[in-house]
Enzyme design. Structure first.
Site, mmCIF file in Angstrom:
data_model
loop_
_atom_site.group_PDB
_atom_site.id
_atom_site.type_symbol
_atom_site.label_atom_id
_atom_site.label_comp_id
_atom_site.label_asym_id
_atom_site.label_seq_id
_atom_site.Cartn_x
_atom_site.Cartn_y
_atom_site.Cartn_z
ATOM 1 N N ASP A 122 0.855 -1.193 0.000
ATOM 2 C CA ASP A 122 0.000 0.000 0.000
ATOM 3 C C ASP A 122 0.889 1.240 0.000
ATOM 4 O O ASP A 122 1.552 1.529 0.995
ATOM 5 C CB ASP A 122 -0.903 -0.012 1.240
ATOM 6 C CG ASP A 122 -1.838 1.176 1.250
ATOM 7 O OD1 ASP A 122 -2.970 1.028 0.758
ATOM 8 O OD2 ASP A 122 -1.438 2.257 1.726
ATOM 9 N N TYR A 125 3.306 9.811 -0.575
ATOM 10 C CA TYR A 125 4.438 9.276 0.191
ATOM 11 C C TYR A 125 5.771 9.499 -0.535
ATOM 12 O O TYR A 125 6.833 9.384 0.085
ATOM 13 C CB TYR A 125 4.293 7.765 0.451
ATOM 14 C CG TYR A 125 3.018 7.322 1.132
ATOM 15 C CD1 TYR A 125 2.168 8.214 1.783
ATOM 16 C CD2 TYR A 125 2.650 5.976 1.120
ATOM 17 C CE1 TYR A 125 0.990 7.779 2.379
ATOM 18 C CE2 TYR A 125 1.492 5.536 1.723
ATOM 19 C CZ TYR A 125 0.656 6.441 2.343
ATOM 20 O OH TYR A 125 -0.499 5.994 2.927
ATOM 21 N N LYS A 172 -2.585 5.981 -4.260
ATOM 22 C CA LYS A 172 -3.669 6.928 -3.932
ATOM 23 C C LYS A 172 -3.424 8.273 -4.587
ATOM 24 O O LYS A 172 -2.275 8.725 -4.677
ATOM 25 C CB LYS A 172 -3.761 7.125 -2.415
ATOM 26 C CG LYS A 172 -3.686 5.842 -1.623
ATOM 27 C CD LYS A 172 -3.917 6.061 -0.145
ATOM 28 C CE LYS A 172 -3.549 4.813 0.632
ATOM 29 N NZ LYS A 172 -2.114 4.610 0.852
ATOM 30 N N HIS A 231 -7.250 9.832 -1.888
ATOM 31 C CA HIS A 231 -6.549 9.768 -0.594
ATOM 32 C C HIS A 231 -7.323 10.477 0.518
ATOM 33 O O HIS A 231 -7.429 9.965 1.640
ATOM 34 C CB HIS A 231 -5.150 10.371 -0.740
ATOM 35 C CG HIS A 231 -4.164 9.883 0.263
ATOM 36 N ND1 HIS A 231 -2.825 9.781 0.002
ATOM 37 C CD2 HIS A 231 -4.322 9.461 1.537
ATOM 38 C CE1 HIS A 231 -2.202 9.314 1.077
ATOM 39 N NE2 HIS A 231 -3.086 9.118 2.016
#
Ligand code: A2P
Length: 281
Positions: free
Chosen positions: A45, A50, A75, A108
Site C-alpha cells: 500500500d 508518500y 492513492k 486519498h
C-alpha cells in the site's frame, strides 16, 4: 500459514494483510518492500503523497514475482482532484511503479472544503480510470459516512474499500458506515503508530496468554474483525513479526475486550477528514 484473500464487491480479490509504506523514506522503500516480499508479503500500500512509488516499483521488479502475485495500491494526491489531473497523475504513478495497471486506486482524502466540495467529480474520474483499465479496482480513503453517501447516491458506484484510521484506541465511526455500503474497511495506522496500544495492559495480557507480541495481538484483532491491514515497519525483524499472525485467533470475547478500548475522537492520531485541507505545493 498463508495470508487469506478477501473478495471485494467487484469480485476481485485482495490479500487481507500487506505492507504499508507511509513514512518509509524514498531512500528506504526499495529495501523495505524487497524484505517484505522475501518474507511472504504480497500486498503493498503506497500513495503519491508518500513520494516512494519508484522504490516500491523497483522492489517488485527485482523480486521476480509475477505481476499477478503482488497486489499494489496507490492513492491520488490532494493536488490532483480535478478529473484531467487525476488521469495524468495515475499515469505518472504507473510510470514510477513500472506497471501497466495498479490493482487499486484510492482518493486519498475527500477534502470537503476544497474544490468547491466536489469530490463526486473526482470519484467519477476514478470510475473512468477503471473503465480505461489503468486500475483494476477503485476506492476511497478517509471518507466520512456522509461523503460515502454522497458519491454512492450521485454515481451508483460503491468504492470497494474505504481506508481509514483504525486501531484499538480509535474504532473509527466510519467503519460501520463503510460496511453497510458493502465496501471493505482498510485500517491505516493499524498499530496506532506504535504508540500507547502496544503497552496497554489489556493487550499485553492477551499477548502473554497467546505467546504473541502486543503488535501481533492488535493485528489479529483487525483480521478477526474482517478488516484489511498493512502495518508499516522499516525493520526486518518487525516485518517478520507482523506477518507471523496466521497461527492463532482471538475469541469473540477477546475481540470484544479490545473493542472496549476505544477512546472515541480522543483516540484519533491523524487529521479529521471533515476539516483536513492540506494540498502539497
Ligand atoms: P518502525 O518502522 O521503526 O518499525 P502503524 O502501521 O500503525 O502506522 O505503525 C507503524 C509504527 O509502529 C512505526 O513507528 C513502526 O516503527 C512501529 N512498528 C511496526 N511494527 C511494530 C512492531 N511489531 N512492534 C512495535 N512497533 C512496531
Amino acid at each position: 500459514m498463508a495470508v487469506p484473500s478477501l473478495t471485494l464487491h467487484d469480485q476481485t480479490t485482495i490479500p487481507q494483510f500487506g505492507i504499508g509504506v507511509w513514512q518509509v523514506p524514498p531512500t528506504d522503500s526499495e529495501r523495505v518492500v524487497s524484505e517484505a516480499l522475501e518474507l511472504g508479503y504480497r500486498h503493498v500500500d503506497t500513495a503519491q503523497m508518500y513520494g516512494n512509488e519508484a522504490g516500491v516499483g523497483a522492489a517488485i521488479s527485482a523480486s521476480g514475482l509475477a505481476r499477478d502475485d503482488v497486489y499494489v495500491t496507490t492513492k491520488l494526491n490532494n493536488s490532483f482532484h480535478e478529473p484531467a489531473k487525476a488521469r495524468e497523475s495515475l499515469k505518472r504513478s504507473l510510470d514510477e511503479l513500472g506497471l501497466d495497471q495498479v490493482d487499486l486506486f484510492l482518493i486519498h482524502w475527500p477534502l470537503p472544503t476544497r474544490y468547491g466540495g466536489d469530490f463526486t467529480a473526482t470519484w467519477a474520474a476514478l470510475i473512468e480510470l477503471r473503465e480505461a483499465g489503468l486500475t483494476r479496482s477503485i476506492g476511497v480513503s478517509n471518507f466520512q459516512p456522509a461523503h460515502l453517501d454522497t458519491i454512492v447516491q450521485a454515481t451508483g458506484v460503491v468504492p470497494v474499500v474505504n481506508q481509514i484510521e483504525l486501531h484499538p484506541y480509535f474504532d473509527n465511526p466510519a467503519r460501520p458506515a463503510t460496511l453497510e455500503h458493502g465496501a471493505l474497511v482498510q485500517a491505516w495506522s493499524p498499530l496506532g503508530q506504535g504508540g500507547g496500544e502496544l503497552t496497554d495492559p489489556v493487550i499485553t495480557a492477551l499477548a502473554d496468554k497467546h505467546g504473541k507480541t502486543p503488535a501481533q495481538v492488535v493485528l489479529r484483532w483487525h483480521l478477526d474483525r474482517g478488516d484489511i491491514v498493512f502495518p508499516k515497519s522499516t525493520h526486518r525483524e518487525r516485518l517478520a513479526e507482523n506477518i507471523d499472525v496466521f497461527d492463532f485467533t482471538l475469541s469473540d470475547d477477546e475481540v470484544t475486550s479490545l473493542n472496549a478500548l476505544d477512546k472515541g475522537e480522543a483516540g484519533r492520531t491523524g487529521p479529521n477528514p471533515d476539516t483536513f485541507d492540506w494540498i502539497p505545493n
